[in-house]
Design a protein around this motif. Sequence first.
Motif, PDB file in Angstrom:
ATOM      1  N   CYS A  61       8.780 -15.395  -0.906  1.00 22.94           N
ATOM      2  CA  CYS A  61       8.328 -15.288  -2.303  1.00 22.94           C
ATOM      3  C   CYS A  61       9.290 -16.009  -3.235  1.00 22.94           C
ATOM      4  O   CYS A  61      10.384 -15.511  -3.523  1.00 22.94           O
ATOM      5  CB  CYS A  61       8.201 -13.825  -2.703  1.00 22.94           C
ATOM      6  N   MET A  62       8.876 -17.194  -3.685  1.00 26.47           N
ATOM      7  CA  MET A  62       9.672 -17.999  -4.616  1.00 26.47           C
ATOM      8  C   MET A  62       8.734 -18.692  -5.584  1.00 26.47           C
ATOM      9  O   MET A  62       7.586 -18.960  -5.245  1.00 26.47           O
ATOM     10  CB  MET A  62      10.481 -19.064  -3.855  1.00 26.47           C
ATOM     11  N   ASP A  91       3.769  -8.458   5.371  1.00 24.95           N
ATOM     12  CA  ASP A  91       2.309  -8.412   5.410  1.00 24.95           C
ATOM     13  C   ASP A  91       1.831  -9.210   6.632  1.00 24.95           C
ATOM     14  O   ASP A  91       2.161 -10.386   6.764  1.00 24.95           O
ATOM     15  CB  ASP A  91       1.763  -9.011   4.118  1.00 24.95           C
ATOM     16  N   PRO A  92       1.051  -8.586   7.532  1.00 29.70           N
ATOM     17  CA  PRO A  92       0.594  -9.295   8.734  1.00 29.70           C
ATOM     18  C   PRO A  92      -0.140 -10.604   8.440  1.00 29.70           C
ATOM     19  O   PRO A  92       0.020 -11.578   9.171  1.00 29.70           O
ATOM     20  CB  PRO A  92      -0.340  -8.282   9.414  1.00 29.70           C
ATOM     21  N   ILE A  94       0.336 -12.689   5.937  1.00 26.11           N
ATOM     22  CA  ILE A  94       1.327 -13.708   5.580  1.00 26.11           C
ATOM     23  C   ILE A  94       2.116 -14.122   6.822  1.00 26.11           C
ATOM     24  O   ILE A  94       2.371 -15.312   7.036  1.00 26.11           O
ATOM     25  CB  ILE A  94       2.266 -13.193   4.470  1.00 26.11           C
ATOM     26  N   LEU A  95       2.472 -13.158   7.654  1.00 22.44           N
ATOM     27  CA  LEU A  95       3.208 -13.485   8.885  1.00 22.44           C
ATOM     28  C   LEU A  95       2.393 -14.406   9.784  1.00 22.44           C
ATOM     29  O   LEU A  95       2.937 -15.344  10.377  1.00 22.44           O
ATOM     30  CB  LEU A  95       3.601 -12.208   9.626  1.00 22.44           C
ATOM     31  N   ARG A  96       1.092 -14.178   9.895  1.00 28.36           N
ATOM     32  CA  ARG A  96       0.242 -15.061  10.712  1.00 28.36           C
ATOM     33  C   ARG A  96       0.265 -16.489  10.176  1.00 28.36           C
ATOM     34  O   ARG A  96       0.366 -17.441  10.932  1.00 28.36           O
ATOM     35  CB  ARG A  96      -1.193 -14.528  10.746  1.00 28.36           C
ATOM     36  N   ARG A  97       0.162 -16.614   8.858  1.00 27.85           N
ATOM     37  CA  ARG A  97       0.181 -17.964   8.262  1.00 27.85           C
ATOM     38  C   ARG A  97       1.540 -18.626   8.473  1.00 27.85           C
ATOM     39  O   ARG A  97       1.620 -19.834   8.707  1.00 27.85           O
ATOM     40  CB  ARG A  97      -0.182 -17.895   6.781  1.00 27.85           C
ATOM     41  N   LEU A  98       2.608 -17.845   8.409  1.00 25.94           N
ATOM     42  CA  LEU A  98       3.939 -18.399   8.671  1.00 25.94           C
ATOM     43  C   LEU A  98       4.061 -18.858  10.117  1.00 25.94           C
ATOM     44  O   LEU A  98       4.619 -19.924  10.400  1.00 25.94           O
ATOM     45  CB  LEU A  98       5.025 -17.380   8.336  1.00 25.94           C
ATOM     46  N   LEU A  99       3.529 -18.079  11.046  1.00 29.68           N
ATOM     47  CA  LEU A  99       3.567 -18.466  12.462  1.00 29.68           C
ATOM     48  C   LEU A  99       2.806 -19.770  12.673  1.00 29.68           C
ATOM     49  O   LEU A  99       3.243 -20.632  13.432  1.00 29.68           O
ATOM     50  CB  LEU A  99       2.975 -17.364  13.335  1.00 29.68           C
ATOM     51  N   ASP A 100       1.668 -19.908  12.000  1.00 29.02           N
ATOM     52  CA  ASP A 100       0.898 -21.149  12.091  1.00 29.02           C
ATOM     53  C   ASP A 100       1.677 -22.335  11.522  1.00 29.02           C
ATOM     54  O   ASP A 100       1.389 -23.478  11.848  1.00 29.02           O
ATOM     55  CB  ASP A 100      -0.439 -21.018  11.353  1.00 29.02           C
ATOM     56  N   PRO A 133       8.930  -3.789  13.821  1.00 31.02           N
ATOM     57  CA  PRO A 133       7.593  -3.883  14.389  1.00 31.02           C
ATOM     58  C   PRO A 133       6.956  -5.252  14.183  1.00 31.02           C
ATOM     59  O   PRO A 133       5.816  -5.463  14.566  1.00 31.02           O
ATOM     60  CB  PRO A 133       6.825  -2.809  13.625  1.00 31.02           C
ATOM     61  N   ILE A 134       7.699  -6.187  13.592  1.00 30.83           N
ATOM     62  CA  ILE A 134       7.171  -7.546  13.389  1.00 30.83           C
ATOM     63  C   ILE A 134       6.786  -8.177  14.730  1.00 30.83           C
ATOM     64  O   ILE A 134       5.774  -8.865  14.835  1.00 30.83           O
ATOM     65  CB  ILE A 134       8.210  -8.430  12.656  1.00 30.83           C
TER      66      ILE A 134
END
Length: 145
Positions: A61-62, A91-92, A94-100, A133-134
């Motif tokens: 978040c920036m 947030d799952p 957001i994490l999915r998009r980061l993994l992508d 739990p990430i």
Amino acid sequence: MAPSSNRIALVDDYLPYRRELAALLEENGSFSVTIEAVHGQDLIRQLSPGYLPDLVLLDVCMPVMDGLATARWLATHYPQLRILILSTEDDPAILRRLLDSGVMGYVSKKASYEELWTALESVQAGNCYFPEPIREIVLRYRQNP
């Protein structure tokens, strides 16, 4: 003390946190903070193809250019860079998009010094790092993208 061989770009808009983390990293002697940026565009302006960091510590978040957009840009232009997310965001979606976007790890800003170091060393060595739990979110996503 080992020479500072691991160059880090530290990207976070909160100056007190960024400065404290930079001092902590430098104090250890294993890392050298070569870039401090307040957002993704600031990082991009400071990158030099002949002298890239080994690892990017990136907040999510920036303002101006957030961590997700920055990770995507880095994956396109400098796919060899290792990216470790450093955030309070879990947030799952957001994490999915980061993994992508090719990030190699995540560590909470609330993590202990030891966990931060474990994450840094893991990602620097070319491995992924996701704490519980990430890790469960990551595993579920990789099984069912």
